[in-house]
Write a protein that holds these residues in place. Structure first.
Motif, PDB file in Angstrom:
ATOM      1  N   GLY A 130      22.459  38.818 -36.124  1.00 56.84           N
ATOM      2  CA  GLY A 130      21.357  38.426 -36.988  1.00 56.84           C
ATOM      3  C   GLY A 130      21.814  37.291 -37.893  1.00 56.84           C
ATOM      4  N   ARG A 131      21.601  37.447 -39.200  1.00 59.32           N
ATOM      5  CA  ARG A 131      22.034  36.438 -40.169  1.00 59.32           C
ATOM      6  C   ARG A 131      23.453  36.699 -40.662  1.00 59.32           C
ATOM      7  N   LEU A 132      24.065  37.772 -40.192  1.00 67.04           N
ATOM      8  CA  LEU A 132      25.422  38.125 -40.605  1.00 67.04           C
ATOM      9  C   LEU A 132      26.438  37.396 -39.738  1.00 67.04           C
ATOM     10  N   ARG A 133      27.366  36.686 -40.394  1.00 69.03           N
ATOM     11  CA  ARG A 133      28.463  36.021 -39.700  1.00 69.03           C
ATOM     12  C   ARG A 133      29.780  36.617 -40.163  1.00 69.03           C
ATOM     13  N   ILE A 134      30.625  36.999 -39.219  1.00 70.55           N
ATOM     14  CA  ILE A 134      31.910  37.602 -39.542  1.00 70.55           C
ATOM     15  C   ILE A 134      33.006  36.698 -38.993  1.00 70.55           C
ATOM     16  N   ASP A 135      33.767  36.099 -39.886  1.00 68.13           N
ATOM     17  CA  ASP A 135      34.887  35.219 -39.536  1.00 68.13           C
ATOM     18  C   ASP A 135      36.126  36.101 -39.433  1.00 68.13           C
ATOM     19  N   LEU A 136      36.532  36.415 -38.205  1.00 69.47           N
ATOM     20  CA  LEU A 136      37.624  37.367 -38.006  1.00 69.47           C
ATOM     21  C   LEU A 136      38.985  36.826 -38.438  1.00 69.47           C
ATOM     22  N   PRO A 137      39.358  35.577 -38.085  1.00 71.43           N
ATOM     23  CA  PRO A 137      40.674  35.097 -38.515  1.00 71.43           C
ATOM     24  C   PRO A 137      40.833  35.056 -40.031  1.00 71.43           C
ATOM     25  N   ARG A 138      39.786  34.628 -40.746  1.00 69.63           N
ATOM     26  CA  ARG A 138      39.878  34.507 -42.204  1.00 69.63           C
ATOM     27  C   ARG A 138      39.441  35.773 -42.926  1.00 69.63           C
ATOM     28  N   ARG A 139      38.906  36.738 -42.162  1.00 75.63           N
ATOM     29  CA  ARG A 139      38.470  38.018 -42.719  1.00 75.63           C
ATOM     30  C   ARG A 139      37.455  37.798 -43.840  1.00 75.63           C
ATOM     31  N   ARG A 140      36.423  37.033 -43.500  1.00 74.40           N
ATOM     32  CA  ARG A 140      35.333  36.758 -44.414  1.00 74.40           C
ATOM     33  C   ARG A 140      34.014  37.044 -43.715  1.00 74.40           C
ATOM     34  N   ALA A 141      32.994  37.343 -44.506  1.00 73.99           N
ATOM     35  CA  ALA A 141      31.665  37.587 -43.949  1.00 73.99           C
ATOM     36  C   ALA A 141      30.624  36.898 -44.824  1.00 73.99           C
ATOM     37  N   HIS A 142      29.550  36.412 -44.174  1.00 71.22           N
ATOM     38  CA  HIS A 142      28.456  35.756 -44.874  1.00 71.22           C
ATOM     39  C   HIS A 142      27.139  36.302 -44.334  1.00 71.22           C
ATOM     40  N   VAL A 143      26.143  36.375 -45.203  1.00 78.69           N
ATOM     41  CA  VAL A 143      24.763  36.580 -44.781  1.00 78.69           C
ATOM     42  C   VAL A 143      24.050  35.270 -45.060  1.00 78.69           C
ATOM     43  N   ALA A 160      35.202  47.042 -37.595  1.00 82.35           N
ATOM     44  CA  ALA A 160      35.236  48.104 -36.590  1.00 82.35           C
ATOM     45  C   ALA A 160      33.851  48.373 -36.018  1.00 82.35           C
ATOM     46  N   LEU A 161      32.846  48.410 -36.884  1.00 81.57           N
ATOM     47  CA  LEU A 161      31.486  48.663 -36.413  1.00 81.57           C
ATOM     48  C   LEU A 161      30.928  47.473 -35.634  1.00 81.57           C
ATOM     49  N   ALA A 162      31.219  46.257 -36.109  1.00 82.77           N
ATOM     50  CA  ALA A 162      30.679  45.063 -35.453  1.00 82.77           C
ATOM     51  C   ALA A 162      31.272  44.862 -34.066  1.00 82.77           C
ATOM     52  N   GLY A 203      19.173  43.539 -47.870  1.00 76.88           N
ATOM     53  CA  GLY A 203      18.577  42.207 -47.898  1.00 76.88           C
ATOM     54  C   GLY A 203      18.908  41.380 -46.675  1.00 76.88           C
ATOM     55  N   SER A 204      19.835  41.875 -45.857  1.00 77.72           N
ATOM     56  CA  SER A 204      20.128  41.198 -44.592  1.00 77.72           C
ATOM     57  C   SER A 204      19.320  41.860 -43.488  1.00 77.72           C
ATOM     58  N   ASP A 205      19.452  41.354 -42.281  1.00 79.62           N
ATOM     59  CA  ASP A 205      18.750  41.966 -41.151  1.00 79.62           C
ATOM     60  C   ASP A 205      19.693  42.844 -40.329  1.00 79.62           C
ATOM     61  N   VAL A 206      20.775  43.309 -40.964  1.00 83.17           N
ATOM     62  CA  VAL A 206      21.762  44.170 -40.314  1.00 83.17           C
ATOM     63  C   VAL A 206      21.925  45.430 -41.154  1.00 83.17           C
ATOM     64  N   ARG A 207      22.045  46.559 -40.480  1.00 84.24           N
ATOM     65  CA  ARG A 207      22.179  47.807 -41.226  1.00 84.24           C
ATOM     66  C   ARG A 207      23.132  48.754 -40.514  1.00 84.24           C
ATOM     67  N   LEU A 218      26.355  50.013 -36.156  1.00 85.78           N
ATOM     68  CA  LEU A 218      25.838  48.799 -36.768  1.00 85.78           C
ATOM     69  C   LEU A 218      24.792  48.222 -35.843  1.00 85.78           C
ATOM     70  N   GLU A 219      23.647  47.872 -36.409  1.00 88.45           N
ATOM     71  CA  GLU A 219      22.573  47.316 -35.579  1.00 88.45           C
ATOM     72  C   GLU A 219      21.805  46.265 -36.364  1.00 88.45           C
ATOM     73  N   ALA A 220      21.242  45.315 -35.631  1.00 91.77           N
ATOM     74  CA  ALA A 220      20.377  44.304 -36.221  1.00 91.77           C
ATOM     75  C   ALA A 220      18.934  44.716 -36.030  1.00 91.77           C
ATOM     76  N   ASP A 221      18.065  44.251 -36.942  1.00 95.26           N
ATOM     77  CA  ASP A 221      16.645  44.502 -36.787  1.00 95.26           C
ATOM     78  C   ASP A 221      16.153  43.967 -35.459  1.00 95.26           C
ATOM     79  N   ASP A 222      15.118  44.569 -34.931  1.00 95.46           N
ATOM     80  CA  ASP A 222      14.623  44.183 -33.606  1.00 95.46           C
ATOM     81  C   ASP A 222      14.212  42.726 -33.541  1.00 95.46           C
ATOM     82  N   ASP A 223      13.723  42.169 -34.649  1.00 97.14           N
ATOM     83  CA  ASP A 223      13.270  40.783 -34.622  1.00 97.14           C
ATOM     84  C   ASP A 223      14.346  39.811 -35.070  1.00 97.14           C
ATOM     85  N   ALA A 224      15.617  40.334 -35.216  1.00 99.09           N
ATOM     86  CA  ALA A 224      16.693  39.447 -35.664  1.00 99.09           C
ATOM     87  C   ALA A 224      17.188  38.606 -34.499  1.00 99.09           C
TER      88      ALA A 224
END
Length: 224
Positions: A130-143, A160-162, A203-207, A218-224
């Protein structure tokens, strides 16, 4: 991610363990091939860092036993054995990478990141859900463009969930991924981590969904 370091030289084990811990991984350490063989039969790991010159059970034998059990966990050999024959033999037995001592910690860390990416995301360094981005090498996440302020434990939980998107992870699997023999995680501690991560994903489309009696996914909304 949970990593097992099998190394009998204390100074090297300390340096490797510190680098992995600082990167946010849960780290177990053993200096005996016999104890490591038993641990690998009883505990799941995401990565093994393996010295070859171990007391009681040689690292090559340990690697052979691991692959005979059809255990596909990535193995990074870190050893003073530099002969071509040794490298070829270890890789043929199923090692995923081979690093000769002495080595720079930055190179070690890069090789660890590459192996873990290969295991969890088929080599992709960033996950987009969805709008969630997970940067694995830098261990950062953004919505979107907004950074998520996550503790190491919260990032480990999200990672782990992603990595198993839309698949249920049991509480036991999550606790195993987030704790070590020296640092325990109680059921209540897991509940707190899940609660806090859920709040930060609002507030994100991931829950994070609870599957009663089974665990979490971990799942994204159906319309994500």
């Amino acid at each position: 991610m949970r990593v097992l370091v099998i190394e009998d030289e204390a100074a090297i084990a300390d340096a490797i363990g510190a680098a992995l811990t600082n990167a946010g991984h849960a780290v177990d350490r053993l200096a005996s091939g016999r104890l490591a063989d038993a641990a690998l039969r009883d505990h799941p790991y995401d990565l093994i860092v393996l010295d070859l010159g171990l007391p009681d059970v040689d690292g090559i034998e340990l690697l052979r036993r691991l692959r005979l059990r059809a255990d596909a966990v990535p193995v990074l050999v870190a050893t003073a054995r530099e002969a071509l024959e040794e490298r070829v033999h270890a890789l043929d037995l199923g090692a995923d990478d081979y690093l000769v001592k002495p080595f720079a910690l930055r190179e070690f860390e890069a090789r660890v990141r590459a192996l873990l990416r290969r295991r969890t995301t088929q080599g992709v360094p960033e996950l987009q859900i969805g709008r969630l981005r997970i940067d694995l090498p830098r261990r950062r996440a953004h919505v979107g463009d907004e950074p998520l302020e996550l503790t190491p434990r919260e990032f480990g939980l999200l990672e782990a969930l992603a990595a198993r998107l839309d698949r249920v992870m049991s509480r036991e699997q999550l606790i195993d991924a987030l704790c070590t023999w020296d640092t325990t995680l109680t059921d209540n501690g897991l509940d707190i981590a899940v609660y806090r991560l859920r709040r930060k994903l609002e507030g994100s489309d991931v829950r994070i969904r609870t599957v009663r009696g089974l665990g979490y996914l971990l799942e994204a909304d159906d319309d994500a």
